[in-house]
Motif scaffolding. Structure first.
Motif, mmCIF file in Angstrom:
data_model
loop_
_atom_site.group_PDB
_atom_site.id
_atom_site.type_symbol
_atom_site.label_atom_id
_atom_site.label_comp_id
_atom_site.label_asym_id
_atom_site.label_seq_id
_atom_site.Cartn_x
_atom_site.Cartn_y
_atom_site.Cartn_z
ATOM 1 N N LEU A 1 2.864 3.266 -19.661
ATOM 2 C CA LEU A 1 3.416 3.201 -18.302
ATOM 3 C C LEU A 1 4.629 2.278 -18.266
ATOM 4 O O LEU A 1 4.587 1.181 -18.819
ATOM 5 N N PRO A 2 5.708 2.714 -17.612
ATOM 6 C CA PRO A 2 6.885 1.845 -17.514
ATOM 7 C C PRO A 2 6.593 0.638 -16.622
ATOM 8 O O PRO A 2 5.628 0.631 -15.854
ATOM 9 N N GLU A 3 7.453 -0.346 -16.734
ATOM 10 C CA GLU A 3 7.259 -1.627 -16.040
ATOM 11 C C GLU A 3 7.106 -1.436 -14.531
ATOM 12 O O GLU A 3 6.252 -2.040 -13.895
ATOM 13 N N ASN A 4 7.961 -0.571 -13.949
ATOM 14 C CA ASN A 4 7.907 -0.432 -12.491
ATOM 15 C C ASN A 4 6.591 0.201 -12.038
ATOM 16 O O ASN A 4 6.058 -0.138 -10.976
ATOM 17 N N ALA A 5 6.028 1.114 -12.849
ATOM 18 C CA ALA A 5 4.742 1.741 -12.501
ATOM 19 C C ALA A 5 3.615 0.710 -12.607
ATOM 20 O O ALA A 5 2.713 0.667 -11.759
ATOM 21 N N MET A 6 3.674 -0.133 -13.652
ATOM 22 C CA MET A 6 2.672 -1.204 -13.795
ATOM 23 C C MET A 6 2.738 -2.140 -12.582
ATOM 24 O O MET A 6 1.717 -2.552 -12.029
ATOM 25 N N GLY A 7 3.966 -2.444 -12.169
ATOM 26 C CA GLY A 7 4.158 -3.309 -10.999
ATOM 27 C C GLY A 7 3.560 -2.689 -9.747
ATOM 28 O O GLY A 7 2.932 -3.373 -8.933
ATOM 29 N N PHE B 1 7.958 7.756 -1.661
ATOM 30 C CA PHE B 1 8.483 7.276 -2.936
ATOM 31 C C PHE B 1 7.781 5.985 -3.348
ATOM 32 O O PHE B 1 7.154 5.310 -2.540
ATOM 33 N N THR B 2 7.957 5.651 -4.637
ATOM 34 C CA THR B 2 7.431 4.383 -5.146
ATOM 35 C C THR B 2 8.136 3.241 -4.416
ATOM 36 O O THR B 2 9.364 3.168 -4.432
ATOM 37 N N PRO B 3 7.371 2.365 -3.757
ATOM 38 C CA PRO B 3 8.009 1.287 -2.987
ATOM 39 C C PRO B 3 8.607 0.222 -3.898
ATOM 40 O O PRO B 3 8.304 0.169 -5.090
ATOM 41 N N PRO B 4 9.464 -0.658 -3.335
ATOM 42 C CA PRO B 4 9.985 -1.772 -4.136
ATOM 43 C C PRO B 4 8.815 -2.633 -4.620
ATOM 44 O O PRO B 4 7.832 -2.796 -3.897
ATOM 45 N N VAL B 5 8.911 -3.125 -5.839
ATOM 46 C CA VAL B 5 7.859 -3.987 -6.387
ATOM 47 C C VAL B 5 8.413 -5.406 -6.446
ATOM 48 O O VAL B 5 9.468 -5.647 -7.034
ATOM 49 N N GLY B 6 7.690 -6.334 -5.795
ATOM 50 C CA GLY B 6 8.163 -7.724 -5.766
ATOM 51 C C GLY B 6 9.499 -7.799 -5.045
ATOM 52 O O GLY B 6 9.706 -7.167 -4.020
ATOM 53 N N ASP B 7 10.444 -8.531 -5.645
ATOM 54 C CA ASP B 7 11.749 -8.667 -4.979
ATOM 55 C C ASP B 7 12.804 -7.744 -5.595
ATOM 56 O O ASP B 7 13.992 -7.851 -5.313
ATOM 57 N N LYS B 8 12.347 -6.793 -6.447
ATOM 58 C CA LYS B 8 13.294 -5.853 -7.056
ATOM 59 C C LYS B 8 13.531 -4.674 -6.110
ATOM 60 O O LYS B 8 12.570 -4.143 -5.545
ATOM 61 N N PRO B 9 14.785 -4.232 -5.948
ATOM 62 C CA PRO B 9 15.025 -3.073 -5.086
ATOM 63 C C PRO B 9 14.386 -1.816 -5.688
ATOM 64 O O PRO B 9 14.253 -1.699 -6.916
ATOM 65 N N ALA B 10 13.979 -0.884 -4.847
ATOM 66 C CA ALA B 10 13.373 0.357 -5.329
ATOM 67 C C ALA B 10 14.434 1.226 -5.993
ATOM 68 O O ALA B 10 15.559 1.332 -5.514
ATOM 69 N N CYS B 11 14.065 1.811 -7.131
ATOM 70 C CA CYS B 11 14.912 2.807 -7.782
ATOM 71 C C CYS B 11 14.144 4.132 -7.784
ATOM 72 O O CYS B 11 12.921 4.145 -7.919
ATOM 73 N N LEU B 12 14.860 5.228 -7.629
ATOM 74 C CA LEU B 12 14.225 6.540 -7.520
ATOM 75 C C LEU B 12 14.341 7.318 -8.827
ATOM 76 O O LEU B 12 15.322 7.169 -9.564
ATOM 77 N N THR B 13 13.354 8.152 -9.100
ATOM 78 C CA THR B 13 13.512 9.124 -10.184
ATOM 79 C C THR B 13 14.456 10.213 -9.675
ATOM 80 O O THR B 13 14.697 10.326 -8.464
ATOM 81 N N HIS B 14 14.973 11.026 -10.578
ATOM 82 C CA HIS B 14 15.857 12.109 -10.149
ATOM 83 C C HIS B 14 15.093 13.108 -9.280
ATOM 84 O O HIS B 14 15.652 13.676 -8.328
ATOM 85 N N ASP B 15 13.814 13.318 -9.578
ATOM 86 C CA ASP B 15 12.986 14.196 -8.734
ATOM 87 C C ASP B 15 12.932 13.672 -7.305
ATOM 88 O O ASP B 15 12.994 14.439 -6.338
#
Length: 684
Positions: free
Chosen positions: A195-201, A452-466
């Motif tokens: 799992l990528p970092e953002n998914a773990m977060g 969509f996957t919400p922002p995790v912690g204080d990092k802005p949310a990034c979207l997949t191309h889907d």
């Protein structure tokens, strides 16, 4: 207006909905008052001895309909985006009253006679095309509401509509509750390898929200898709796949939300409803308000697409299985391996994965680019407005303004998945464009909702191309609603647009996510700020055809299940839905799910939404949208002249003109299937 003038904030429609003031105790009181007052006004209109005209009959009716939309709309909206047991109970109690009201209006002989008199009047020939369409649609809808039935049959119709309305609401609620009933707390991060970092977060954040330590896997889509795409733990993928695919069924861990009986009741009642109105099957009743002419045409269209796509889909699956075996050591390829192996194959062959792309699509960059594209094509500007009451702190509010700085329309944007919010993505009308009898113009307002996957912690949310394409899709529905030039309620925005044409603007907008000109505006790496590099762009462009035939037959499988469910129903010997699903899979699908799979039990589009016997609309409209976009490919992807032409034909007309006439006016010819197959990379 002060609050004392509107003790019930739901009844205050002088401005935007007062989401900060709404409470569950307001709901039933507001609906009771609204329906009682509407009934009195309608009785006055019916009893009036005046000869009906647009001014003395249609305009007062539109005023009542507008008030209804603006009071009832936020109640249903909050049931979807901020669901609680108390709110849902109040919503369900009102749903019964609202359904009864609609059935009553649809069978009001006095109203029907007034509309008939208008249609037969000398003045009718002087009305605009839009006015004529409003009257013609009303007469058609009266007939579809059983106006010609004897009284006993009318009562039967009302009872059926009432039951269907309640069952659909129950179906959707069961899916939501069943989705929330399952979760798995994982303490050892090794179990989540891959799992990528953002998914773990995200999973850690989900655990923290429940006061738990570790990583919480749920069936909300961002969590589900992260596991299916990235988890190296095959047993975990199988477990999550099973939980997701058996939601709201007899196979779920929690069977109290089983939709099996509800599905059978809905099928029977829909069949009875169609029969009452003189249709052989529910699909015939559904097609009475669509572009497609008959069942044979729809089934022929879907099977033609399947025939063109399936050979390539079979090759794509063989490639996937071979890669799984040689590169990943998976000998016994299963459905829960599809997303995982696909992502690995895409990464190996195209040097591309959703996670490679994600850092290039920070939410604010994507929004800025989307707005920039909209401004360039359609000659409007989009600006954020602060201080508007919303239902959750993450919701934002925007305005569209024209060259003269006049507000064209407004929209709410609710992007992220959270608890008590229905899954999926959708656009809905908050306010429709409409001209008051006094001459004031009511500007349209839309709800745009994603998960969509919400922002995790204080990092802005990034979207997949889907996710980026999903956002563009819903925004396409939004501009259809907001850029209408219609001033009559029933044909304004998406109102009155046949269901199989309503997806045209939404699917059209998705195309900009695949073009260099669009991607340069919506991509900017979260750390370096660079736009999507050429190598990744080439891979992305190539990926549009990656497993596109497999995706095509998957959509056709859903569309055929829906259409056949509603096309060949016999109450004496109804085909079991699991048998029907399997028969269609054997015909068109290339991936066969396990026996426990219960996809139909959570198919909210057709059992809790408006897509019954209409799921084919996605593919039907995709032919139109791909062909419409091909004109931009010819004249320039961001060609503002072509953009304004699209706005002034397809978007401006709302439901006032037959969509085929609008399409031919825009494209200069009948639609062709070639662009869809080319965009999909299907060499048929």
């Amino acid at each position: 207006m002060t609050n004392t003038e509107y003790p019930n904030p739901l009844l205050n429609i002088t401005d935007l909905p007062k989401f900060d003031l709404f409470h569950v105790e307001h709901v039933e009181l507001a609906i009771d008052q609204l329906l009682a007052e509407n009934r009195v006004q309608i009785e006055r209109l019916v009893q009036s001895s005046e000869k009906p005209s647009w001014d003395n009959f249609i305009e007062p009716l539109e005023s009542l309909d507008n008030r209804f939309e603006r009071v009832w709309g936020p109640i249903g909206h909050l049931d979807s985006v901020k669901n609680s047991d108390e709110w849902h109970a109040a919503y369900t109690a009102c749903l019964e009253k609202v359904t009864a009201y609609h059935s009553e209006m649809g069978q009001n002989k006095g109203l029907f006679d007034k509309f008939t008199a208008l249609a037969e009047s000398v003045e009718f020939s002087d009305y605009s095309l839009a006015q004529k369409k409003v009257i013609e649609n009303a007469l058609r809808n009266f007939r579809l509401s059983g106006i010609d039935l004897p009284e006993v049959k009318q009562q039967e119709y009302q009872q059926i509509k009432q039951q269907l309305s309640q069952l659909s609401s129950q179906f959707g609620n069961n899916v939501l509750k069943s989705t929330q009933a399952w979760s798995k707390l994982i303490k050892d991060p090794e179990e989540l390898a891959g799992l990528p970092e953002n998914a773990m977060g995200l999973l850690q954040q989900l655990a923290e929200q429940k006061d738990q330590q570790g990583w919480l896997v749920t069936l909300d889509f961002p969590s589900y898709i992260a596991i299916m795409t990235h988890a190296e733990n095959r047993d975990l993928r199988a477990e999550v796949y099973r939980a997701f695919g058996t939601r709201a069924s007899d196979q779920a861990v929690n069977v109290e939300y089983d939709n099996s009986k509800i599905i059978e009741k809905i099928r029977l009642l829909r069949h009875q409803l169609a029969g009452l109105l003189g249709f052989e099957q529910y699909a015939d009743y559904s097609l009475a308000t669509k572009m497609a002419e008959n069942r044979d045409q729809v089934l022929g269209f879907l099977r033609d697409l399947a025939t063109r796509s399936k050979p390539q889909a079979e090759k794509e699956l063989q490639t996937l299985k071979a890669f799984a075996k040689t590169e990943l050591g998976i000998e016994d390829f299963e459905p829960w391996d599809v997303s995982f192996v696909s992502e690995k194959l895409k990464s190996a062959t195209l040097s591309l994965s959703q996670e490679t792309l994600r850092p290039y699509f920070p939410v604010n960059t994507v929004l800025t680019g989307l707005f920039n594209i909209t401004e360039t094509l359609f000659g409007v500007r989009i600006r954020e407005k602060q201080g508007v009451p919303v239902w959750h702190k993450a919701v934002r509010f925007f305005e569209l303004v024209d060259a003269a700085d006049e507000v064209v329309g407004q929209f709410y944007l609710d992007l992220y998945a959270r608890e008590n919010k229905r899954g999926g993505a959708w656009m809905d009308s908050a306010v429709s464009r409409w001209k008051h009898s006094g001459g004031d113009l009511q500007k349209p307002v839309a709800y745009l909702v994603c998960n969509f996957t919400p922002p995790v912690g204080d990092k802005p949310a990034c979207l997949t191309h889907d996710e980026v394409t999903t956002l563009f899709h819903e925004f396409g529905h939004g501009i259809h609603h907001l850029m209408t030039q219609m001033e009559h309620l029933d044909i304004s925005g998406i109102s009155g647009v046949p269901w199989d044409a309503v997806e045209l603007p939404s699917q059209f907008m998705e195309n900009f996510c695949w073009e260099r000109e669009g991607l340069d505006l919506i991509s900017s790496h979260i750390e370096t700020g660079e736009v999507l590099p050429e190598a990744l762009f080439d891979s992305l462009k190539a990926s549009r055809g990656f497993q596109s035939a497999m995706m095509m037959v998957r959509q056709i499988e859903f569309a055929l299940m829906d259409f056949e469910l509603h096309s060949f129903y016999d109450p004496q010997e109804a085909e079991d839905i699991l048998d029907l699903a399997q028969r269609i899979r054997e015909e068109v699908a290339v991936v066969q799910p396990p026996e426990y799979s219960r996809m139909l039990h959570s198919f909210s589009h057709i059992f809790a939404g408006g897509y019954a016997a209409g799921y084919f609309s996605y593919k039907w409209a995709e032919v139109l949208s791909a062909d419409a976009f091909s004109l931009f490919e010819e004249t320039g992807i961001l060609n503002s002249e072509t953009g304004v032409r699209f706005k002034n034909t397809i978007l401006a007309a709302g439901g006032s003109i037959d969509p085929m006439v609008l399409f031919k006016s825009f494209r200069g010819r009948e639609p062709k299937i070639d662009a869809l197959l080319r965009h999909s990379g299907i060499a048929a």
